[in-house]
Design an enzyme around this catalytic site. Structure first.
Site, short mmCIF file in Angstrom:
data_model
loop_
_atom_site.label_atom_id
_atom_site.label_comp_id
_atom_site.label_asym_id
_atom_site.label_seq_id
_atom_site.Cartn_x
_atom_site.Cartn_y
_atom_site.Cartn_z
N GLY A 26 10.22 -2.70 3.96
CA GLY A 26 8.89 -2.51 4.57
C GLY A 26 8.02 -3.74 4.40
O GLY A 26 8.38 -4.70 3.71
N ASP A 27 6.87 -3.73 5.10
CA ASP A 27 5.88 -4.80 5.04
C ASP A 27 6.44 -6.16 5.45
O ASP A 27 6.01 -7.20 4.94
CB ASP A 27 5.27 -4.90 3.62
CG ASP A 27 4.65 -3.59 3.19
OD1 ASP A 27 4.16 -2.85 4.06
OD2 ASP A 27 4.66 -3.30 1.97
N LYS A 30 5.79 -6.24 10.66
CA LYS A 30 6.13 -5.58 11.94
C LYS A 30 4.95 -5.51 12.89
O LYS A 30 5.09 -5.73 14.09
CB LYS A 30 6.66 -4.16 11.67
CG LYS A 30 7.93 -4.12 10.85
CD LYS A 30 8.36 -2.71 10.52
CE LYS A 30 7.46 -1.98 9.56
NZ LYS A 30 7.44 -2.52 8.18
N GLY A 31 3.75 -5.21 12.33
CA GLY A 31 2.56 -5.07 13.17
C GLY A 31 2.35 -6.33 14.00
O GLY A 31 2.15 -6.28 15.22
N LYS A 32 2.43 -7.47 13.32
CA LYS A 32 2.20 -8.75 14.00
C LYS A 32 3.24 -8.99 15.10
O LYS A 32 2.90 -9.44 16.20
CB LYS A 32 2.26 -9.88 12.97
CG LYS A 32 1.76 -11.20 13.49
CD LYS A 32 1.89 -12.30 12.46
CE LYS A 32 3.22 -12.98 12.59
NZ LYS A 32 3.27 -14.27 11.87
N GLY A 56 1.44 0.70 6.82
CA GLY A 56 0.23 -0.11 6.92
C GLY A 56 0.62 -1.35 7.68
O GLY A 56 1.32 -2.21 7.16
N HIS A 57 0.23 -1.42 8.96
CA HIS A 57 0.65 -2.52 9.83
C HIS A 57 -0.58 -3.40 10.14
O HIS A 57 -1.52 -2.95 10.78
CB HIS A 57 1.27 -1.98 11.12
CG HIS A 57 2.53 -1.19 10.87
ND1 HIS A 57 3.21 -0.56 11.86
CD2 HIS A 57 3.22 -0.96 9.73
CE1 HIS A 57 4.27 0.05 11.34
NE2 HIS A 57 4.29 -0.18 10.04
N THR A 58 -0.52 -4.63 9.67
CA THR A 58 -1.70 -5.50 9.76
C THR A 58 -1.72 -6.31 11.05
O THR A 58 -0.72 -6.94 11.41
CB THR A 58 -1.70 -6.48 8.56
OG1 THR A 58 -1.44 -5.74 7.37
CG2 THR A 58 -3.02 -7.23 8.44
N GLN A 247 8.02 1.37 7.91
CA GLN A 247 8.85 1.14 6.72
C GLN A 247 9.96 0.11 7.03
O GLN A 247 9.79 -0.71 7.91
CB GLN A 247 9.46 2.45 6.19
CG GLN A 247 8.45 3.39 5.55
CD GLN A 247 7.64 4.20 6.55
OE1 GLN A 247 8.20 4.87 7.40
NE2 GLN A 247 6.33 4.16 6.46
N GLY A 437 7.45 -16.67 11.84
CA GLY A 437 6.02 -16.52 11.52
C GLY A 437 5.58 -17.56 10.52
O GLY A 437 6.25 -17.81 9.51
P1 GDP Z 1 4.15 -4.35 8.26
O1 GDP Z 1 3.94 -3.10 7.46
O2 GDP Z 1 5.59 -4.68 8.42
O3 GDP Z 1 3.41 -4.35 9.57
O4 GDP Z 1 3.52 -5.53 7.39
P2 GDP Z 1 2.14 -5.49 6.54
O5 GDP Z 1 1.02 -5.62 7.47
O6 GDP Z 1 2.14 -4.37 5.58
O7 GDP Z 1 2.35 -6.77 5.65
C1 GDP Z 1 2.57 -8.02 6.18
C2 GDP Z 1 1.49 -8.97 5.63
O8 GDP Z 1 1.86 -10.29 5.88
C3 GDP Z 1 0.16 -8.78 6.32
O9 GDP Z 1 -0.87 -9.09 5.43
C4 GDP Z 1 0.22 -9.81 7.45
O10 GDP Z 1 -1.08 -10.22 7.88
C5 GDP Z 1 0.95 -10.92 6.78
N1 GDP Z 1 1.82 -11.77 7.62
C6 GDP Z 1 2.59 -11.40 8.68
N2 GDP Z 1 3.32 -12.47 9.09
C7 GDP Z 1 3.00 -13.49 8.27
C8 GDP Z 1 3.44 -14.84 8.17
O11 GDP Z 1 4.29 -15.31 8.92
N3 GDP Z 1 2.88 -15.59 7.17
C9 GDP Z 1 1.94 -15.12 6.32
N4 GDP Z 1 1.45 -15.92 5.38
N5 GDP Z 1 1.51 -13.85 6.38
C10 GDP Z 1 2.04 -13.05 7.35
P1 IMO Z 2 5.25 -0.19 6.33
O1 IMO Z 2 5.39 0.53 7.64
C1 IMO Z 2 6.47 -0.58 2.16
C2 IMO Z 2 7.64 3.10 0.09
C3 IMO Z 2 6.76 3.56 -1.04
C4 IMO Z 2 7.76 4.28 -1.91
C5 IMO Z 2 8.70 4.94 -0.89
C6 IMO Z 2 8.37 6.40 -0.61
O2 IMO Z 2 3.87 -0.69 6.09
O3 IMO Z 2 6.31 -1.22 6.18
P2 IMO Z 2 6.45 7.60 0.77
O4 IMO Z 2 4.96 7.53 0.66
O5 IMO Z 2 6.96 7.17 2.11
O6 IMO Z 2 7.00 8.93 0.35
O7 IMO Z 2 7.00 6.54 -0.30
O8 IMO Z 2 8.57 4.17 0.30
N1 IMO Z 2 6.97 2.88 1.39
C7 IMO Z 2 6.68 1.67 1.89
N2 IMO Z 2 6.85 0.43 1.37
N3 IMO Z 2 5.97 -0.45 3.40
C8 IMO Z 2 5.83 0.77 3.95
O9 IMO Z 2 5.46 0.97 5.24
C9 IMO Z 2 6.15 1.91 3.17
N4 IMO Z 2 6.10 3.25 3.39
C10 IMO Z 2 6.62 3.83 2.30
O10 IMO Z 2 6.17 2.47 -1.70
O11 IMO Z 2 8.52 3.36 -2.64
MG MG Z 3 2.98 -2.46 5.72
#
Ligand code: GDP
Ligand code: IMO
Ligand code: MG
Length: 450
Positions: A26-27, A30-32, A56-58, A247, A437
């Protein structure tokens, strides 16, 4: 013998669905990347098909930020419709909050937001049940570290066939159904209190209940519809849709490190079930990865950087703090063993790499294999706590000099070397790296092998 040579292909002029999923824990950003793909103009809609407000997609543009938990990451494109599929567990409080936040940012998304009447409702007691289950698990030292958004209990109720659906809110028996379910939930919470000492905060429950009913009233004005029918109509009109995964595959309920996973299937195979569309509508499958690895929550993380100082350098320079919970993310080296497992499961054919602007050390490691009791394993282990060591390759880092670079010609040679190293490591798979990125803003990326 019956000879069937006819392949189930879409008819001429039919639109398609492309899918984007996270390849790690996760994280990945993906949002970007959803925002980036939508700017091609080939998609008329973007659809969430699983998960809930644990996501949480930023999105960042200029000095503005929006973090989507339920709303798909297409809000910056006014011509793109936003779909929330039947596979999603909908936190209505978060949904209403996001709609308001977007309005304040200048986006009135109501006319283009469609929610499946078969999507699951997260009730006001689900987050409390989530916490109670975590407290119970922590007694055995097996906390999952959930996001406390009620994801597990919502999916459990759905499978137990007692959950509430979005469409239920417009039926006259909704009040009674909700009452019955909440009564059951309270009994379960009482059991956790009596048997396991879980503290119930009556005041917080009261507050949550009031907020939830307020949100239910608000969402009555939304387009709650048969989304599967709507999407099929769009496909018939030749329109294309992007399915947005939440995720990452390593958190998939069936193929992740159970039970340290989320409660939904993240794999593209779930797009058809989570939206109600046929398999043959799917075209490309995009996978998103970071140039290193992060993970939040419990469970083992074999690629975790062992030196806490180096891990902290990645955490700080990569701003690795959860978009939903604010928790610090653990940082690890790029894990090629897990990545190849995720690619194999998902059929990803195009890859986005993020955070290529972040490498705070001169030398890095890349995990190429896992060991159990000194033996390198071939198959991904059932439990990550079986892993006793990792095989790594030590290579040069690529530095922090590529922030904001959007032209491949301006990329440092060290980063190009790292990308070539990766391409080489994945060369036996049918994948190409499409963009890289270099920062959080929607303009911060360069194209590689488009
Ligand atoms: P998602 O859940 O997959 O949409 O990702 P999140 O938003 O939870 O986390 C990604 C974080 O990395 C966010 O704070 C974005 O703004 C940041 N981000 C995305 N791409 C890049 C990148 O290429 N470089 C940097 N420094 N930050 C990035
Ligand atoms: P995005 O879409 C990162 C993790 C939690 C925990 C496990 C189970 O932003 O990438 P849950 O609340 O789903 O029952 O938690 O999954 N988790 C994530 N980790 N990014 C996420 O979403 C996540 N959604 C759940 O931290 O370990
Ligand atoms: Mg996220």
């Amino acid at each position: 013998m019956i000879k069937n040579t006819q392949k189930a292909t879409p008819k001429d002029g039919q639109g398609f669905i492309d899918v984007l999923v996270g390849l790690q824990w996760g994280d990945e950003g993906k949002g970007k990347n959803i925002d980036e793909l939508l700017s091609s103009g080939i998609y008329s809609g973007v659809a969430r098909f699983q998960g809930g407000a644990n996501a949480g997609h930023t999105l960042k543009w200029g000095d503005k930020t929006f973090i989507g938990h339920i709303i798909p990451s297409g809000c910056l494109h006014p011509e793109v419709e936003l779909y929330v599929g039947n596979g999603v567990v909908v936190d209505v409080i978060s949904l209403v909050k996001e709609i308001k936040e977007l309005k304040n940012l200048g986006f009135d998304i109501l006319p283009r937001l469609y929610i499946s009447n078969r999507a699951k409702l997260v009730s006001y007691l689900h987050p409390f049940l989530d916490q109670a289950e975590e407290s119970y698990r922590s007694k055995g030292g097996n906390k999952i570290g959930t996001t406390s958004r009620g994801i597990g209990p919502s999916y459990a109720d759905s499978r137990a066939r007692r959950g509430l659906l979005m469409g239920d809110i417009n039926f006259s028996d909704f009040e009674q159904k909700e009452k019955n379910l909440s009564e059951l939930h309270m009994n379960i919470l009482d059991m956790y209190k009596e048997k396991y000492g879980f503290e119930i905060d009556e005041e917080k429950i009261k507050e949550a209940k009031a907020k939830w009913f307020e949100a239910i009233n608000e969402i009555k004005k939304l387009n709650i519809c048969d989304l599967s029918f709507l999407i099929q109509q769009k496909l018939n009109e030749g329109k294309n849709i992007l399915a947005e995964g939440a995720q990452g595959i390593m958190l998939d309920i069936d193929f992740g490190d159970y039970p340290n996973v989320t409660s939904s299937n993240i794999l593209p195979a779930n797009v058809c079930l989570g939206l109600g569309i046929p398999n043959n509508a799917i075209r490309d499958i995009y996978g998103v990865m970071k140039a290193y690895t992060t993970k939040v929550g419990g469970g083992d993380f074999p690629a975790r950087i062992k030196d806490p100082e180096i891990e902290n350098l990645f955490q700080v320079s990569g701003s690795e703090y959860g978009a939903t919970t604010g928790r610090p993310r653990m940082c690890g080296w790029l894990d090629l063993f897990a990545l190849r497992y995720a690619i194999g499961l998902s059929g990803v054919n195009k890859i986005f790499i993020n955070k290529a602007d972040i490498c705070p050390t001169d030398k890095i490691e890349v995990v190429t294999g896992y060991e159990i009791d000194g033996k390198v394993i071939e198959e991904f282990p059932l439990r990550l706590n079986q892993v006793t060591g990792v095989k790594t390759e030590k290579i040069l880092g690529w530095g922090n000099s590529n922030y904001g670079v959007s032209d491949v010609k301006k990329v440092s040679s060290a980063l190009i070397d790292y990308l070539n190293y990766l391409k080489n490591k994945l060369s036996d798979l049918n994948v190409k790296i499409v963009t890289v990125g270099t920062g959080p803003d929607r303009t911060h990326f360069f194209e590689l092998d488009k």
